[in-house]
Design a protein around this motif. Structure first.
Motif, PDB file in Angstrom:
ATOM      1  N   ALA A  58       0.848  -1.195   0.000  1.00  0.00           N
ATOM      2  CA  ALA A  58       0.000   0.000   0.000  1.00  0.00           C
ATOM      3  C   ALA A  58       0.882   1.242   0.000  1.00  0.00           C
ATOM      4  O   ALA A  58       1.541   1.547   0.991  1.00  0.00           O
ATOM      5  N   PHE A  59       0.929   1.950  -1.137  1.00  0.00           N
ATOM      6  CA  PHE A  59       1.700   3.184  -1.250  1.00  0.00           C
ATOM      7  C   PHE A  59       0.800   4.383  -0.985  1.00  0.00           C
ATOM      8  O   PHE A  59      -0.403   4.357  -1.267  1.00  0.00           O
ATOM      9  N   PRO A  60       1.358   5.494  -0.476  1.00  0.00           N
ATOM     10  CA  PRO A  60       0.567   6.727  -0.377  1.00  0.00           C
ATOM     11  C   PRO A  60       0.054   7.131  -1.763  1.00  0.00           C
ATOM     12  O   PRO A  60       0.795   7.063  -2.749  1.00  0.00           O
ATOM     13  N   HIS A  61      -1.203   7.543  -1.837  1.00  0.00           N
ATOM     14  CA  HIS A  61      -1.782   7.926  -3.107  1.00  0.00           C
ATOM     15  C   HIS A  61      -2.981   8.835  -2.882  1.00  0.00           C
ATOM     16  O   HIS A  61      -3.584   8.835  -1.807  1.00  0.00           O
ATOM     17  N   GLY A  62      -3.301   9.614  -3.884  1.00  0.00           N
ATOM     18  CA  GLY A  62      -4.484  10.468  -3.794  1.00  0.00           C
ATOM     19  C   GLY A  62      -5.009  10.782  -5.186  1.00  0.00           C
ATOM     20  O   GLY A  62      -4.234  11.036  -6.110  1.00  0.00           O
ATOM     21  N   ALA A  63      -6.327  10.732  -5.345  1.00  0.00           N
ATOM     22  CA  ALA A  63      -6.996  11.098  -6.596  1.00  0.00           C
ATOM     23  C   ALA A  63      -8.080  12.117  -6.255  1.00  0.00           C
ATOM     24  O   ALA A  63      -8.982  11.822  -5.455  1.00  0.00           O
ATOM     25  N   PHE A  64      -7.979  13.301  -6.838  1.00  0.00           N
ATOM     26  CA  PHE A  64      -8.853  14.413  -6.469  1.00  0.00           C
ATOM     27  C   PHE A  64      -9.394  15.082  -7.739  1.00  0.00           C
ATOM     28  O   PHE A  64      -8.817  14.948  -8.822  1.00  0.00           O
ATOM     29  N   SER A  65     -10.493  15.829  -7.588  1.00  0.00           N
ATOM     30  CA  SER A  65     -11.079  16.482  -8.748  1.00  0.00           C
ATOM     31  C   SER A  65     -11.965  17.644  -8.302  1.00  0.00           C
ATOM     32  O   SER A  65     -12.152  17.889  -7.110  1.00  0.00           O
ATOM     33  N   SER A  89      -4.868   8.000   0.529  1.00  0.00           N
ATOM     34  CA  SER A  89      -4.198   7.347   1.645  1.00  0.00           C
ATOM     35  C   SER A  89      -2.855   8.030   1.832  1.00  0.00           C
ATOM     36  O   SER A  89      -1.982   7.961   0.962  1.00  0.00           O
ATOM     37  N   GLY A  90      -2.694   8.758   2.927  1.00  0.00           N
ATOM     38  CA  GLY A  90      -1.453   9.458   3.181  1.00  0.00           C
ATOM     39  C   GLY A  90      -1.305  10.749   2.403  1.00  0.00           C
ATOM     40  O   GLY A  90      -0.252  11.377   2.444  1.00  0.00           O
ATOM     41  N   ILE A  91      -2.351  11.166   1.694  1.00  0.00           N
ATOM     42  CA  ILE A  91      -2.359  12.410   0.922  1.00  0.00           C
ATOM     43  C   ILE A  91      -3.742  13.030   1.068  1.00  0.00           C
ATOM     44  O   ILE A  91      -4.750  12.321   1.064  1.00  0.00           O
ATOM     45  N   SER A  92      -3.819  14.362   1.197  1.00  0.00           N
ATOM     46  CA  SER A  92      -5.112  15.022   1.388  1.00  0.00           C
ATOM     47  C   SER A  92      -5.139  16.342   0.627  1.00  0.00           C
ATOM     48  O   SER A  92      -4.111  16.831   0.161  1.00  0.00           O
ATOM     49  N   ILE A  93      -6.349  16.914   0.499  1.00  0.00           N
ATOM     50  CA  ILE A  93      -6.492  18.217  -0.153  1.00  0.00           C
ATOM     51  C   ILE A  93      -7.164  19.205   0.792  1.00  0.00           C
ATOM     52  O   ILE A  93      -7.953  18.835   1.652  1.00  0.00           O
ATOM     53  N   ASN A  94      -6.834  20.479   0.582  1.00  0.00           N
ATOM     54  CA  ASN A  94      -7.502  21.585   1.249  1.00  0.00           C
ATOM     55  C   ASN A  94      -7.670  22.682   0.217  1.00  0.00           C
ATOM     56  O   ASN A  94      -6.764  23.486   0.016  1.00  0.00           O
ATOM     57  N   ASN A  95      -8.798  22.672  -0.472  1.00  0.00           N
ATOM     58  CA  ASN A  95      -9.126  23.624  -1.534  1.00  0.00           C
ATOM     59  C   ASN A  95      -8.205  23.444  -2.741  1.00  0.00           C
ATOM     60  O   ASN A  95      -8.584  22.817  -3.729  1.00  0.00           O
ATOM     61  N   SER A  96      -6.986  23.970  -2.658  1.00  0.00           N
ATOM     62  CA  SER A  96      -6.042  23.834  -3.766  1.00  0.00           C
ATOM     63  C   SER A  96      -4.785  23.085  -3.361  1.00  0.00           C
ATOM     64  O   SER A  96      -4.026  22.630  -4.215  1.00  0.00           O
ATOM     65  N   GLU A  97      -4.550  22.969  -2.067  1.00  0.00           N
ATOM     66  CA  GLU A  97      -3.324  22.365  -1.571  1.00  0.00           C
ATOM     67  C   GLU A  97      -3.434  20.837  -1.537  1.00  0.00           C
ATOM     68  O   GLU A  97      -4.364  20.296  -0.946  1.00  0.00           O
ATOM     69  N   ILE A  98      -2.468  20.169  -2.174  1.00  0.00           N
ATOM     70  CA  ILE A  98      -2.366  18.711  -2.112  1.00  0.00           C
ATOM     71  C   ILE A  98      -1.201  18.407  -1.183  1.00  0.00           C
ATOM     72  O   ILE A  98      -0.044  18.696  -1.508  1.00  0.00           O
ATOM     73  N   THR A  99      -1.490  17.846  -0.014  1.00  0.00           N
ATOM     74  CA  THR A  99      -0.497  17.697   1.053  1.00  0.00           C
ATOM     75  C   THR A  99      -0.161  16.229   1.284  1.00  0.00           C
ATOM     76  O   THR A  99      -1.055  15.373   1.315  1.00  0.00           O
ATOM     77  N   VAL A 100       1.139  15.948   1.471  1.00  0.00           N
ATOM     78  CA  VAL A 100       1.585  14.578   1.724  1.00  0.00           C
ATOM     79  C   VAL A 100       1.910  14.399   3.198  1.00  0.00           C
ATOM     80  O   VAL A 100       2.385  15.322   3.864  1.00  0.00           O
ATOM     81  N   SER A 200     -13.983  19.454 -13.958  1.00  0.00           N
ATOM     82  CA  SER A 200     -13.218  20.570 -14.509  1.00  0.00           C
ATOM     83  C   SER A 200     -11.717  20.364 -14.338  1.00  0.00           C
ATOM     84  O   SER A 200     -10.924  20.686 -15.225  1.00  0.00           O
ATOM     85  N   VAL A 201     -11.312  19.831 -13.187  1.00  0.00           N
ATOM     86  CA  VAL A 201      -9.896  19.549 -12.914  1.00  0.00           C
ATOM     87  C   VAL A 201      -9.796  18.167 -12.278  1.00  0.00           C
ATOM     88  O   VAL A 201     -10.612  17.815 -11.424  1.00  0.00           O
ATOM     89  N   VAL A 202      -8.809  17.412 -12.699  1.00  0.00           N
ATOM     90  CA  VAL A 202      -8.499  16.115 -12.093  1.00  0.00           C
ATOM     91  C   VAL A 202      -7.015  16.114 -11.750  1.00  0.00           C
ATOM     92  O   VAL A 202      -6.178  16.505 -12.575  1.00  0.00           O
ATOM     93  N   ALA A 203      -6.672  15.696 -10.525  1.00  0.00           N
ATOM     94  CA  ALA A 203      -5.266  15.631 -10.120  1.00  0.00           C
ATOM     95  C   ALA A 203      -5.031  14.362  -9.309  1.00  0.00           C
ATOM     96  O   ALA A 203      -5.835  14.006  -8.447  1.00  0.00           O
ATOM     97  N   THR A 204      -3.948  13.682  -9.605  1.00  0.00           N
ATOM     98  CA  THR A 204      -3.538  12.525  -8.825  1.00  0.00           C
ATOM     99  C   THR A 204      -2.099  12.704  -8.366  1.00  0.00           C
ATOM    100  O   THR A 204      -1.278  13.297  -9.065  1.00  0.00           O
ATOM    101  N   LEU A 205      -1.809  12.191  -7.180  1.00  0.00           N
ATOM    102  CA  LEU A 205      -0.452  12.239  -6.638  1.00  0.00           C
ATOM    103  C   LEU A 205      -0.117  10.847  -6.117  1.00  0.00           C
ATOM    104  O   LEU A 205      -0.840  10.310  -5.270  1.00  0.00           O
ATOM    105  N   SER A 206       0.968  10.253  -6.629  1.00  0.00           N
ATOM    106  CA  SER A 206       1.317   8.882  -6.291  1.00  0.00           C
ATOM    107  C   SER A 206       2.748   8.799  -5.765  1.00  0.00           C
ATOM    108  O   SER A 206       3.661   9.406  -6.335  1.00  0.00           O
ATOM    109  N   SER A 209       8.976   6.753  -4.662  1.00  0.00           N
ATOM    110  CA  SER A 209      10.184   6.253  -4.014  1.00  0.00           C
ATOM    111  C   SER A 209      10.472   7.059  -2.755  1.00  0.00           C
ATOM    112  O   SER A 209      10.051   8.212  -2.636  1.00  0.00           O
ATOM    113  N   ALA A 210      11.210   6.463  -1.837  1.00  0.00           N
ATOM    114  CA  ALA A 210      11.730   7.205  -0.699  1.00  0.00           C
ATOM    115  C   ALA A 210      12.749   8.220  -1.199  1.00  0.00           C
ATOM    116  O   ALA A 210      13.344   8.055  -2.268  1.00  0.00           O
TER     117      ALA A 210
END
Length: 213
Positions: A58-65, A89-100, A200-206, A209-210
C-alpha cells in the motif's frame, strides 16, 4: 499468510523459559516454536516477492477532482481548486493544496477541461508551486481552440511531474490567461450517446520512491 490483500506480519513467538539442565522435551518445544515462526516469515516473504506480490503493498496515493467551473482574472496567477476526494491514503487536499503525510518522490498528474468562447485561439499558462514557492521549469504554455460553427472551443490539457516532497509539504497548480474568454469548465452528463459528466480539474499524486539519502 495473507488476509484481504494484506500480508499478515507474524507475531514474535513466546519462547519457553530454559531449564537449568538439558531436557529433550524443552529443546523440541523450543525448536518447534521457532520452526513455526520462521515458516510464517518464509510464507509471507514468498507472497510478497511473487508475481502478484505488488497487490499487498500500500503506497501513499491520492486522486482528487473538481465539479466546479473555474475562471481567472486576466494575467493573474490563479489556483486550480479541488473539492472532491476520489481515493486517498497518506495524501489530502484543502481547496487547492495537495499535502503529503510522508516524505518521498511523488508523481503528480493533472488534467483540466478548458473552454474558449472567443473566435480566436487563446493562450493559457500553467505551473506549479510547492509550499507557496514557484517550481522552476514547471510552466506549460498552450493555446485553446477558438469558437467555431457556434460551438465554443474545448481542449483537455494535462501533464505529469516528479516532485521531491518532505512530510507535510504541499503542491498547488496555478494558471493564468491573457483573455477572460478562457475558463475551466465542468460539463454535465449528456446524451446521444449517453456520456457521464466531466470534472473541470483532475489531479492525482502517487508515491514513487523514498527520498535519496
Amino acid at each position: 499468510m495473507t488476509s484481504k490483500n494484506r500480508i499478515i506480519v507474524p507475531a514474535s513467538p513466546s519462547l519457553p523459559l530454559g531449564t537449568d539442565e538439558y531436557e529433550r522435551r524443552y529443546q523440541d518445544q523450543f525448536t518447534n516454536i521457532l520452526r513455526l515462526y520462521f515458516n510464517q516469515i518464509q510464507n509471507s516473504l514468498g507472497e510478497l516477492f511473487s508475481d502478484a506480490g505488488g497487490k499487498y503493498v500500500a503506497f501513499p496515493h491520492g486522486a482528487f477532482s473538481s465539479d466546479q467551473d473555474q475562471t481567472a482574472i486576466v494575467n493573474t496567477a490563479t489556483l486550480m481548486t479541488l473539492n472532491t476526494t476520489d481515493f486517498a491514503s497518506g495524501i489530502s487536499i484543502n481547496n487547492s493544496e495537495i499535502t503529503v503525510t510522508n516524505a518521498g518522490i511523488y508523481n503528480l498528474q493533472f488534467s483540466a477541461q478548458f473552454q474558449n468562447t472567443d473566435t480566436a485561439f487563446q493562450d493559457v499558462y500553467i505551473w506549479l508551486k510547492q509550499n507557496g514557492t514557484d517550481i522552476t521549469g514547471s510552466t506549460g504554455f498552450v493555446s485553446i481552440p477558438n469558437r467555431h460553427a457556434g460551438t465554443d472551443g474545448h481542449s483537455i490539457v494535462g501533464w505529469n511531474y516528479f516532485l521531491s516532497m518532505n512530510a507535510n509539504d504541499y503542491v498547488e497548480i496555478y494558471w493564468s490567461v491573457p483573455n477572460v474568454a478562457v475558463s475551466i469548465q465542468h460539463l454535465a452528463a449528456s446524451g446521444t450517446p449517453t456520456k457521464p459528466s466531466t470534472q473541470s480539474v483532475v489531479a492525482t499524486l502517487s508515491f514513487v520512491s523514498a527520498l535519496s539519502a
